[in-house]
Design a protein around this motif. Structure first.
Motif, PDB file in Angstrom:
ATOM      1  N   GLY A  85      21.619  33.965  27.884  1.00 29.23           N
ATOM      2  CA  GLY A  85      21.179  33.989  26.831  1.00 29.23           C
ATOM      3  C   GLY A  85      20.825  32.498  26.032  1.00 29.23           C
ATOM      4  O   GLY A  85      20.182  32.324  25.188  1.00 29.23           O
ATOM      5  N   LYS A  86      21.308  31.577  26.692  1.00 28.51           N
ATOM      6  CA  LYS A  86      21.307  30.267  25.983  1.00 28.51           C
ATOM      7  C   LYS A  86      21.398  30.063  24.699  1.00 28.51           C
ATOM      8  O   LYS A  86      20.836  29.132  24.105  1.00 28.51           O
ATOM      9  N   LEU A  87      22.390  30.624  24.325  1.00 32.34           N
ATOM     10  CA  LEU A  87      22.775  30.827  22.789  1.00 32.34           C
ATOM     11  C   LEU A  87      24.016  29.891  22.649  1.00 32.34           C
ATOM     12  O   LEU A  87      23.942  29.298  21.491  1.00 32.34           O
ATOM     13  N   ALA A  88      25.023  29.639  23.398  1.00 26.35           N
ATOM     14  CA  ALA A  88      26.234  29.167  23.259  1.00 26.35           C
ATOM     15  C   ALA A  88      26.530  28.032  24.293  1.00 26.35           C
ATOM     16  O   ALA A  88      26.102  28.276  25.695  1.00 26.35           O
ATOM     17  N   SER A  89      27.219  27.123  23.852  1.00 31.59           N
ATOM     18  CA  SER A  89      27.550  26.039  24.933  1.00 31.59           C
ATOM     19  C   SER A  89      28.881  26.349  25.468  1.00 31.59           C
ATOM     20  O   SER A  89      29.542  25.548  26.467  1.00 31.59           O
ATOM     21  N   GLU A  90      29.707  26.974  24.533  1.00 32.27           N
ATOM     22  CA  GLU A  90      31.113  27.477  24.981  1.00 32.27           C
ATOM     23  C   GLU A  90      31.541  28.830  24.475  1.00 32.27           C
ATOM     24  O   GLU A  90      31.105  29.033  23.227  1.00 32.27           O
ATOM     25  N   VAL A  91      32.058  29.616  24.944  1.00 27.75           N
ATOM     26  CA  VAL A  91      32.342  31.135  24.668  1.00 27.75           C
ATOM     27  C   VAL A  91      33.839  31.205  25.234  1.00 27.75           C
ATOM     28  O   VAL A  91      33.934  31.150  26.297  1.00 27.75           O
ATOM     29  N   SER A  92      34.604  32.014  24.488  1.00 25.67           N
ATOM     30  CA  SER A  92      35.839  32.336  25.240  1.00 25.67           C
ATOM     31  C   SER A  92      36.458  33.578  24.321  1.00 25.67           C
ATOM     32  O   SER A  92      36.030  33.952  23.144  1.00 25.67           O
ATOM     33  N   ALA A  93      37.431  34.185  24.892  1.00 29.04           N
ATOM     34  CA  ALA A  93      38.439  35.136  24.246  1.00 29.04           C
ATOM     35  C   ALA A  93      39.702  35.092  24.961  1.00 29.04           C
ATOM     36  O   ALA A  93      40.026  34.900  25.904  1.00 29.04           O
ATOM     37  N   TYR A  94      40.651  35.544  23.794  1.00 31.89           N
ATOM     38  CA  TYR A  94      42.265  35.533  24.207  1.00 31.89           C
ATOM     39  C   TYR A  94      42.916  35.965  23.251  1.00 31.89           C
ATOM     40  O   TYR A  94      42.674  36.344  22.143  1.00 31.89           O
ATOM     41  N   VAL A  95      44.171  36.551  23.721  1.00 29.48           N
ATOM     42  CA  VAL A  95      45.096  37.351  22.857  1.00 29.48           C
ATOM     43  C   VAL A  95      46.214  36.365  22.457  1.00 29.48           C
ATOM     44  O   VAL A  95      46.718  35.404  23.140  1.00 29.48           O
ATOM     45  N   ASP A  96      46.637  36.128  21.108  1.00 27.23           N
ATOM     46  CA  ASP A  96      47.702  35.313  20.530  1.00 27.23           C
ATOM     47  C   ASP A  96      48.797  36.532  20.232  1.00 27.23           C
ATOM     48  O   ASP A  96      48.929  37.302  19.433  1.00 27.23           O
ATOM     49  N   LEU A  97      49.755  36.533  21.272  1.00 26.19           N
ATOM     50  CA  LEU A  97      50.881  37.483  21.088  1.00 26.19           C
ATOM     51  C   LEU A  97      51.867  37.042  20.321  1.00 26.19           C
ATOM     52  O   LEU A  97      52.427  36.015  20.396  1.00 26.19           O
ATOM     53  N   ARG A  98      52.463  37.763  19.646  1.00 31.54           N
ATOM     54  CA  ARG A  98      53.346  37.689  18.494  1.00 31.54           C
ATOM     55  C   ARG A  98      54.574  38.920  18.585  1.00 31.54           C
ATOM     56  O   ARG A  98      54.005  39.964  19.051  1.00 31.54           O
ATOM     57  N   GLU A  99      55.673  38.677  18.081  1.00 31.56           N
ATOM     58  CA  GLU A  99      56.802  39.689  17.707  1.00 31.56           C
ATOM     59  C   GLU A  99      56.230  40.742  16.791  1.00 31.56           C
ATOM     60  O   GLU A  99      56.361  41.688  17.188  1.00 31.56           O
ATOM     61  N   ALA A 100      55.614  40.432  15.901  1.00 28.32           N
ATOM     62  CA  ALA A 100      54.939  41.324  15.147  1.00 28.32           C
ATOM     63  C   ALA A 100      53.269  41.458  15.467  1.00 28.32           C
ATOM     64  O   ALA A 100      52.999  40.755  16.158  1.00 28.32           O
ATOM     65  N   PRO A 101      52.670  42.324  14.832  1.00 26.38           N
ATOM     66  CA  PRO A 101      51.086  42.344  15.341  1.00 26.38           C
ATOM     67  C   PRO A 101      50.527  40.608  15.375  1.00 26.38           C
ATOM     68  O   PRO A 101      50.518  39.974  14.430  1.00 26.38           O
ATOM     69  N   GLY A 102      49.767  40.654  16.508  1.00 24.67           N
ATOM     70  CA  GLY A 102      49.426  39.243  16.821  1.00 24.67           C
ATOM     71  C   GLY A 102      47.663  39.431  16.681  1.00 24.67           C
ATOM     72  O   GLY A 102      47.087  40.288  15.736  1.00 24.67           O
ATOM     73  N   LEU A 103      47.013  38.591  17.259  1.00 25.30           N
ATOM     74  CA  LEU A 103      45.542  38.593  17.069  1.00 25.30           C
ATOM     75  C   LEU A 103      44.712  38.396  18.374  1.00 25.30           C
ATOM     76  O   LEU A 103      45.187  37.817  19.114  1.00 25.30           O
ATOM     77  N   VAL A 104      43.613  39.210  18.382  1.00 25.88           N
ATOM     78  CA  VAL A 104      42.690  38.960  19.712  1.00 25.88           C
ATOM     79  C   VAL A 104      41.408  38.021  19.231  1.00 25.88           C
ATOM     80  O   VAL A 104      41.121  38.241  18.150  1.00 25.88           O
ATOM     81  N   TRP A 105      41.557  36.828  19.734  1.00 26.92           N
ATOM     82  CA  TRP A 105      40.350  35.843  19.399  1.00 26.92           C
ATOM     83  C   TRP A 105      39.228  35.848  20.162  1.00 26.92           C
ATOM     84  O   TRP A 105      39.263  35.900  21.434  1.00 26.92           O
ATOM     85  N   PHE A 106      38.000  35.701  19.471  1.00 23.57           N
ATOM     86  CA  PHE A 106      36.865  35.357  20.319  1.00 23.57           C
ATOM     87  C   PHE A 106      36.057  34.083  19.584  1.00 23.57           C
ATOM     88  O   PHE A 106      36.529  33.907  18.235  1.00 23.57           O
TER      89      PHE A 106
END
Length: 428
Positions: free
Chosen positions: A296-317
């Motif tokens: 796509g030549k849209l982005a110079s950097e892209v990623s996804a990861y999880v932020d695991l926590r004891e209570a509900p965490g987050l999925v990041w993009f």
């Protein structure tokens, strides 16, 4: 009790028991190298704070190096370094962890240092003033004067409206400044008791000698008399996307950040989402890199990861544009296309197996050292009350299926459950 589970690489053998005062002890004897790690985890983090003391748990982590009954201010690090070792600490939303790594024959020194500050923490106004300034400078450097540095503060406010994850671990300048000696004493008395801690000794030592030293140094410490109230997750289900546009900060390129709330660490869906983000973003053959960067030549950097926590965490993009005038809408459309495919289609068995292999390699590699083993043992006990999860976690990942990935993605990665922060460079 001595425990080890079989069937997966990287298994950790350990003994565990409780002292009469409630301190949970885990011993992991390993004679590969002549070093020993002492790790102590207190089950307290930023989610135990009140809004008017945001950042206090992390500030307290700094303060615990300011002196104790028998260790003068500034001498903690000196004892460790002069013995040939190193030490550090960290605070998360859910726990605070301290550790020392020393030559084997210095085990007694490390245990004495940790027990002394658990038994008798000493603090004056000068120490409090100094550490407030240190933490505020850390916040300026890492959050206030860094491109996109305000992201975590903005995203936490969007993602958690009624739970104490809604502020960051570093906290706020005003609440850090407002902390008093009475606050410090109250926090210490409530959370820094043996019954709220897990002590791990890992490395080159003999169990019999370690148990003798632990009883000598930690046994006389009073159990603590306060009940600890654990915050319960009570945020209402999200109804519709929450979105914030930032145009006033000096960022070099447009960028978009997504966060989706996810279930707590250790759940089946959390494991599936962890594998899903690995499939999406690890390596140049990953789906996000191919779609947004290579094709796509849209982005110079892209990623996804999880932020695991004891209570509900987050999925990041996140995706950072490749040019200053790149329309953010095109990037978001491409991101959503990739995420939507995870909700509706099964990933290939080959993609899942690659993700499992990488996860297994990371988990095994992280427990090669004495400090790595100690940290993982302390984490399993503190979060799950089950130390042997350290030996079952690899199996939990390798047993995940392609259907698990699709089911978890469909349940948690919906646009109406998304929080979005978009940064655009200032026009002037």
């Amino acid at each position: 009790m001595s425990t080890i589970s079989n069937g997966h690489p990287g298994q950790i053998a350990y003994d565990e028991y409780d002292l009469a005062n409630g301190l949970h002890v885990i011993l992991c004897e390993d004679h590969k190298a002549p070093i020993v790690c002492v790790n102590i985890a207190y089950h307290v983090g930023s989610k135990n704070e009140t809004p008017n003391r945001a950042g206090f748990a992390h500030l307290f982590e700094h303060l615990l190096f300011e002196g104790s009954t028998n260790v003068k201010r500034g001498d903690f690090d000196k004892y460790v370094t002069e013995a040939g070792g190193y030490n550090n600490a960290y605070t998360t939303e859910d726990k605070t962890n301290y550790y020392e790594v020393l030559p084997s024959h210095q085990l007694g020194l490390a245990l004495w240092l940790e027990s002394d500050r658990m038994l008798g923490f000493v603090l004056g106004e000068e120490s409090l003033r100094t550490q407030k300034d240190v933490v505020k400078e850390e916040k300026r450097e890492r959050y206030d004067n860094t491109p996109y540095g305000s992201l975590s503060e903005r995203m936490m406010r969007l993602a958690y409206t009624d739970f104490p994850y809604r502020w960051t671990v570093i906290g706020d300048m005003d609440t850090i400044e407002a902390a008093t000696l009475d606050d410090v004493r109250d926090f210490y008395t409530t959370y820094y008791s043996p019954a709220n801690a897990t002590l791990v000794v890992s490395g080159d030592f003999k169990n019999t000698e370690a148990k003798r030293l632990i009883e000598q140094y930690f046994g006389p410490i009073p159990r603590g008399s306060r009940d600890i109230v654990r915050p319960l997750f009570g945020d209402l289900p999200q109804q519709g996307e929450r979105r914030e546009l930032v145009t006033t900060e000096a960022v070099p390129l447009p960028a978009v950040f997504y966060a989706y709330r996810m279930p707590p660490e250790g759940t089946r869906d959390a494991i599936a989402l962890d594998l899903a983000t690995d499939i999406l973003s690890t390596g140049r053959s990953s789906r996000l890199y191919q779609k947004l960067v290579y094709q796509g030549k849209l982005a110079s950097e892209v990623s996804a990861y999880v932020d695991l926590r004891e209570a509900p965490g987050l999925v990041w993009f996140y995706a950072v544009a490749n040019e200053p005038d790149q329309p953010i809408a095109a990037i978001e459309a491409a991101l959503e296309d990739v995420i939507a495919s995870m909700r509706s289609e099964l990933v290939s068995e080959n993609e899942l197996q690659k993700a499992k292999n990488k996860m297994e390699m990371r988990l095994v590699a992280s427990r090669v050292t004495a400090s790595g083993k100690a940290d993982q043992l302390a984490h399993a006990r503190t979060f799950f009350g089950n130390t042997d999860r350290v030996n079952s976690i690899v199996g939990e990942y390798t047993n995940a299926t392609t259907e698990d990935i699709r089911t978890a993605s469909a349940a948690w990665l919906n646009p109406d459950q998304r929080c979005t922060v978009v940064y655009l460079p200032p026009k002037d």
